[in-house]
Enzyme design. Structure first.
Site, PDB file in Angstrom:
ATOM      1  N   CYS A   1     -16.132  -3.642 -22.664  1.00  8.61           N
ATOM      2  CA  CYS A   1     -17.121  -2.785 -22.005  1.00  8.61           C
ATOM      3  C   CYS A   1     -16.805  -2.685 -20.513  1.00  8.61           C
ATOM      4  O   CYS A   1     -16.568  -3.699 -19.848  1.00  8.61           O
ATOM      5  CB  CYS A   1     -18.520  -3.361 -22.211  1.00  8.61           C
ATOM      6  SG  CYS A   1     -19.826  -2.485 -21.320  1.00  8.61           S
TER       7      CYS A   1
ATOM      8  N   CYS B   1     -19.861  -4.675 -18.533  1.00 11.12           N
ATOM      9  CA  CYS B   1     -20.062  -6.126 -18.534  1.00 11.12           C
ATOM     10  C   CYS B   1     -18.867  -6.891 -19.091  1.00 11.12           C
ATOM     11  O   CYS B   1     -18.920  -8.120 -19.203  1.00 11.12           O
ATOM     12  CB  CYS B   1     -21.308  -6.474 -19.342  1.00 11.12           C
ATOM     13  SG  CYS B   1     -21.166  -6.099 -21.108  1.00 11.12           S
TER      14      CYS B   1
ATOM     15  N   CYS C   1     -23.072  -1.163 -26.235  1.00 11.62           N
ATOM     16  CA  CYS C   1     -22.600  -2.530 -26.014  1.00 11.62           C
ATOM     17  C   CYS C   1     -23.780  -3.474 -26.241  1.00 11.62           C
ATOM     18  O   CYS C   1     -24.851  -3.295 -25.646  1.00 11.62           O
ATOM     19  CB  CYS C   1     -22.062  -2.685 -24.597  1.00 11.62           C
ATOM     20  SG  CYS C   1     -21.715  -4.402 -24.130  1.00 11.62           S
TER      21      CYS C   1
ATOM     22  N   CYS D   1     -24.965  -5.476 -22.759  1.00  8.47           N
ATOM     23  CA  CYS D   1     -25.656  -4.785 -21.653  1.00  8.47           C
ATOM     24  C   CYS D   1     -26.386  -3.523 -22.092  1.00  8.47           C
ATOM     25  O   CYS D   1     -27.019  -2.862 -21.267  1.00  8.47           O
ATOM     26  CB  CYS D   1     -24.663  -4.443 -20.538  1.00  8.47           C
ATOM     27  SG  CYS D   1     -23.465  -3.158 -20.978  1.00  8.47           S
TER      28      CYS D   1
ATOM     29  N   CYS E   1     -16.573   6.858 -32.433  1.00 10.04           N
ATOM     30  CA  CYS E   1     -16.052   7.820 -31.457  1.00 10.04           C
ATOM     31  C   CYS E   1     -16.559   7.433 -30.075  1.00 10.04           C
ATOM     32  O   CYS E   1     -17.728   7.680 -29.731  1.00 10.04           O
ATOM     33  CB  CYS E   1     -16.507   9.225 -31.839  1.00 10.04           C
ATOM     34  SG  CYS E   1     -15.767  10.542 -30.859  1.00 10.04           S
TER      35      CYS E   1
END
Length: 269
Positions: free
Chosen positions: A184, A187, A233, A236, A256
């Site tokens: 990510c 984070c 995610c 976060c 996607c």
């Protein structure tokens, strides 16, 4: 009572028939009268019972009608808001949003839930609604973090925190072929392995599976006529993209993703 005298000149057989019919009619009228009296008696008893019930309520031994209606209405509102918080992108009034001076976002949402448990969704639902995960920052902190990082896409803030979508073919990660892990951009939580990446022909980095316990998937009704599944995610709650059921085996799922929401970490690093 009214008496009706009917004098007829007729044959004995006709008189007998008339007498029988008239007697039945009179019995019917009498029955209706009795039923009406019974109905009136029942109505009076119901009214008397209701008056007694109201008197008991006034003495404080039972809940008043107003309190009962208020509790019922509150329960319906609570159920509706909880369902909406779990499935829809609701708009939260600015007075409930966490500012940079209000401390922990988790504490704020917990306080909101405890003080208004009959009116608002629980803390967990409100956190998901505001995209607040285990790793949580204020909006200003997110903007600064994602705008100043040298290795972060300039469009990362808009994608991760505002659920924007980058243009297809605009991310260099779409053609990334090296072995490694996609994390990510907000984070650095590990999300996807290069082993599950494939060319979907869509213009966005695509994967057929994610790493264990890495993402959260929630319904997305931002396009009313096209319900989708949003992928976030898990650490976060940043927006990554969407998942679709047209991917390759073994999962049949196509994740996607927006390249701006990801960073690539090569295996040799």
């Amino acid at each position: 009572s009214t008496q009706i005298y009917i004098v007829l000149l007729m044959s004995s057989s006709s008189a007998t028939t008339f007498t029988t019919t008239t007697s039945a009619f009179i019995r019917s009228l009498s029955s209706r009268s009795n039923n009406t009296k019974k109905a009136r008696t029942i109505k009076r008893n119901v009214v008397r019972a209701q008056e007694q019930h109201d008197d008991v309520n006034e003495d404080g031994n039972e809940e008043t009608n107003e309190e009962t209606k208020k509790r019922s209405s509150s329960s319906r509102r609570s159920a509706l808001i909880n369902a909406s918080a779990a499935t829809l992108a609701m708009v939260i009034p600015s007075s409930f949003k966490t500012s940079s001076n209000s401390g922990s976002a988790f504490a704020a949402s917990s306080s909101l839930s405890s003080n208004n448990e009959n009116e608002f969704a629980d803390a967990k639902s409100m956190q998901m609604l505001r995209r607040e995960g285990e790793f949580s920052l204020t909006d200003e902190e997110w903007r600064e973090r994602l705008s100043n990082a040298a290795d972060t896409d300039p469009f990362a803030y808009q994608v991760l925190r505002k659920a924007a979508t980058e243009r297809p073919l605009s991310s260099p990660l779409y053609t990334e072929k090296r072995v490694g892990t996609y994390v990510c951009a907000g984070c650095e939580n590990p999300l996807f392995s290069s082993e599950t990446k494939y060319d979907s022909g869509t213009g966005w980095p695509s994967f057929y599976d994610h790493l264990p316990n890495a993402v959260t998937e929630v319904p997305d009704f931002s396009i009313m006529f096209l319900p989708r599944t949003e992928t976030r995610c898990k650490r976060c709650q940043g927006h990554l993209g969407h998942s679709f059921e047209d991917g390759p085996k073994p999962t049949g799922i196509r994740y996607c993703m927006n390249g701006a929401a990801l960073k690539f970490v090569p295996k040799d690093v």
